[in-house]
Design an enzyme around this catalytic site. Structure first.
Site, PDB file in Angstrom:
ATOM      1  N   SER A  12     -47.247  -7.936 -27.696  1.00 54.88           N
ATOM      2  CA  SER A  12     -46.840  -9.346 -27.740  1.00 54.88           C
ATOM      3  C   SER A  12     -46.006  -9.609 -28.982  1.00 54.88           C
ATOM      4  O   SER A  12     -45.905  -8.763 -29.881  1.00 54.88           O
ATOM      5  CB  SER A  12     -48.067 -10.270 -27.742  1.00 54.88           C
ATOM      6  OG  SER A  12     -48.850 -10.044 -28.914  1.00 54.88           O
ATOM      7  N   LEU A  14     -43.548 -10.123 -32.018  1.00 59.70           N
ATOM      8  CA  LEU A  14     -42.480  -9.322 -32.602  1.00 59.70           C
ATOM      9  C   LEU A  14     -42.501  -7.900 -32.044  1.00 59.70           C
ATOM     10  O   LEU A  14     -41.449  -7.314 -31.768  1.00 59.70           O
ATOM     11  CB  LEU A  14     -42.622  -9.279 -34.126  1.00 59.70           C
ATOM     12  CG  LEU A  14     -42.581 -10.624 -34.857  1.00 59.70           C
ATOM     13  CD1 LEU A  14     -42.730 -10.406 -36.359  1.00 59.70           C
ATOM     14  CD2 LEU A  14     -41.295 -11.383 -34.556  1.00 59.70           C
ATOM     15  N   VAL A  48     -56.245  -0.184 -35.623  1.00 62.20           N
ATOM     16  CA  VAL A  48     -55.478   0.495 -36.675  1.00 62.20           C
ATOM     17  C   VAL A  48     -56.285   0.702 -37.947  1.00 62.20           C
ATOM     18  O   VAL A  48     -55.887   1.485 -38.816  1.00 62.20           O
ATOM     19  CB  VAL A  48     -54.174  -0.266 -37.001  1.00 62.20           C
ATOM     20  CG1 VAL A  48     -53.221  -0.251 -35.812  1.00 62.20           C
ATOM     21  CG2 VAL A  48     -54.449  -1.685 -37.474  1.00 62.20           C
ATOM     22  N   CYS A  73     -46.234  -3.580 -36.388  1.00 63.20           N
ATOM     23  CA  CYS A  73     -46.228  -5.036 -36.200  1.00 63.20           C
ATOM     24  C   CYS A  73     -47.634  -5.615 -36.056  1.00 63.20           C
ATOM     25  O   CYS A  73     -47.781  -6.841 -36.017  1.00 63.20           O
ATOM     26  CB  CYS A  73     -45.415  -5.415 -34.962  1.00 63.20           C
ATOM     27  SG  CYS A  73     -43.663  -5.045 -35.077  1.00 63.20           S
ATOM     28  N   SER A 135     -44.108 -10.177 -44.846  1.00 63.22           N
ATOM     29  CA  SER A 135     -43.915 -11.594 -44.553  1.00 63.22           C
ATOM     30  C   SER A 135     -43.333 -12.248 -45.791  1.00 63.22           C
ATOM     31  O   SER A 135     -43.535 -11.766 -46.916  1.00 63.22           O
ATOM     32  CB  SER A 135     -45.253 -12.263 -44.204  1.00 63.22           C
ATOM     33  OG  SER A 135     -45.143 -13.682 -44.203  1.00 63.22           O
ATOM     34  N   TYR A 148     -53.800 -13.482 -46.499  1.00 64.51           N
ATOM     35  CA  TYR A 148     -52.613 -13.030 -45.774  1.00 64.51           C
ATOM     36  C   TYR A 148     -51.514 -12.616 -46.745  1.00 64.51           C
ATOM     37  O   TYR A 148     -50.914 -11.543 -46.611  1.00 64.51           O
ATOM     38  CB  TYR A 148     -52.130 -14.150 -44.856  1.00 64.51           C
ATOM     39  CG  TYR A 148     -50.912 -13.812 -44.031  1.00 64.51           C
ATOM     40  CD1 TYR A 148     -50.993 -12.866 -43.017  1.00 64.51           C
ATOM     41  CD2 TYR A 148     -49.701 -14.452 -44.242  1.00 64.51           C
ATOM     42  CE1 TYR A 148     -49.885 -12.557 -42.238  1.00 64.51           C
ATOM     43  CE2 TYR A 148     -48.586 -14.161 -43.476  1.00 64.51           C
ATOM     44  CZ  TYR A 148     -48.680 -13.203 -42.473  1.00 64.51           C
ATOM     45  OH  TYR A 148     -47.578 -12.901 -41.705  1.00 64.51           O
ATOM     46  N   LYS A 152     -49.859  -8.834 -47.244  1.00 66.02           N
ATOM     47  CA  LYS A 152     -48.440  -8.593 -46.993  1.00 66.02           C
ATOM     48  C   LYS A 152     -47.695  -8.198 -48.268  1.00 66.02           C
ATOM     49  O   LYS A 152     -46.729  -7.430 -48.223  1.00 66.02           O
ATOM     50  CB  LYS A 152     -47.808  -9.833 -46.354  1.00 66.02           C
ATOM     51  CG  LYS A 152     -48.320 -10.128 -44.953  1.00 66.02           C
ATOM     52  CD  LYS A 152     -48.060  -8.968 -43.998  1.00 66.02           C
ATOM     53  CE  LYS A 152     -48.405  -9.318 -42.565  1.00 66.02           C
ATOM     54  NZ  LYS A 152     -48.107  -8.206 -41.628  1.00 66.02           N
ATOM     55  N   PHE A 181     -41.520 -17.239 -37.381  1.00 72.02           N
ATOM     56  CA  PHE A 181     -40.947 -16.814 -36.111  1.00 72.02           C
ATOM     57  C   PHE A 181     -41.717 -17.427 -34.948  1.00 72.02           C
ATOM     58  O   PHE A 181     -42.913 -17.703 -35.046  1.00 72.02           O
ATOM     59  CB  PHE A 181     -40.972 -15.289 -36.004  1.00 72.02           C
ATOM     60  CG  PHE A 181     -39.755 -14.631 -36.601  1.00 72.02           C
ATOM     61  CD1 PHE A 181     -38.849 -13.947 -35.802  1.00 72.02           C
ATOM     62  CD2 PHE A 181     -39.500 -14.727 -37.957  1.00 72.02           C
ATOM     63  CE1 PHE A 181     -37.725 -13.357 -36.343  1.00 72.02           C
ATOM     64  CE2 PHE A 181     -38.381 -14.145 -38.515  1.00 72.02           C
ATOM     65  CZ  PHE A 181     -37.482 -13.453 -37.704  1.00 72.02           C
TER      66      PHE A 181
END
Length: 242
Positions: A12, A14, A48, A73, A135, A148, A152, A181
């Site tokens: 889904s 990106l 992951v 991603c 990001s 977050y 990143k 996005f």
């Protein structure tokens, strides 16, 4: 036999756009927690953060053909303040963001690079390319984005040393730092919120489309002199504090 491109989070957002961009050139392998909607890719349901699971998947990927491209991603975006009206930030939530976004990215990179190192080099001595996703929050994270943003920033921070680690093997490493996005998560936000976000963009006055991200992935793959870079893809946005 087509070479292989592996995309984490490719079911889904990106990641799915990257699959669309590369499907005609590569055999596509998708690592995700959810099933892709298309049936012309090889899918592994994968966490992951599980290094042993990634190692097992890579063994199977190696049987498909030479792994030349990895695009990471997969990620999560929890929201919580360090301390606020809801109390202290849940330490386990912070750790989960680091595990998925940073450690998960590293797990895939390290295992994939071992596989890529066995490829025959091209005329430039290159064997593959890894493209990670950070990001703009890594540089101007908003209130409530401490976990977050930290995760990143870690992805951006490991780009150059990883490129240096793998340079002698002919493996390039780059990172894209997208702005806001139009992913399923953003699309679910009220129109008022989306409009507010788009007004922070300098030009064009719109949110990024997944295809914008996928095009940059394609360019990084084709342009062999891009290496060790973190590239902001954000229409000039600089995020406000909230």
């Amino acid at each position: 036999m087509k070479p292989v491109a592996l995309i984490t989070g490719g079911a889904s957002g990106l990641g799915a756009a990257v699959v669309d961009e590369l499907i005609n050139t590569y055999q596509i392998v998708v690592l995700d927690r959810q099933q892709p909607s298309r049936d012309d890719v090889t899918y592994f349901e994968t966490d992951v953060t599980d290094a042993s699971a990634i190692e097992s998947v890579m063994q199977q990927v190696g049987e498909l053909g030479p792994l030349q491209v990895v695009v990471n991603c997969a990620g999560i975006a929890p929201a919580a303040k360090t301390f606020g009206s809801k109390g202290v930030h849940d330490a386990s939530l912070f750790a989960k963001a680091i595990q998925v976004n940073l450690v998960g990215t590293f797990n895939v990179c390290s295992q994939a690079s071992a596989l890529m190192s066995a490829n025959d080099p091209n005329a430039d001595g290159l064997r593959g390319v890894i493209i990670n996703t950070a990001s703009v929050a890594a540089f101007d994270g908003q209130m409530g984005q401490v976990a977050y943003a930290a995760s990143k920033a870690g992805v951006a921070g490991m780009t150059l040393p990883m490129a240096r680690d793998l340079g002698s093997l002919g493996i390039r490493v780059n990172t894209i730092a997208p702005g806001v996005f139009m992913t399923p998560m953003v699309a679910a936000m009220p129109d008022k919120v989306q409009d507010s976000l788009s007004q922070m963009v300098q030009s064009p006055k719109r949110l990024g489309e997944p295809n914008d991200f996928a095009k940059l992935v394609g360019h990084i793959i084709e342009n062999s002199y891009i290496n060790g870079e973190t590239i902001r893809l954000d229409g000039g946005i600089r995020m406000a504090a909230r």
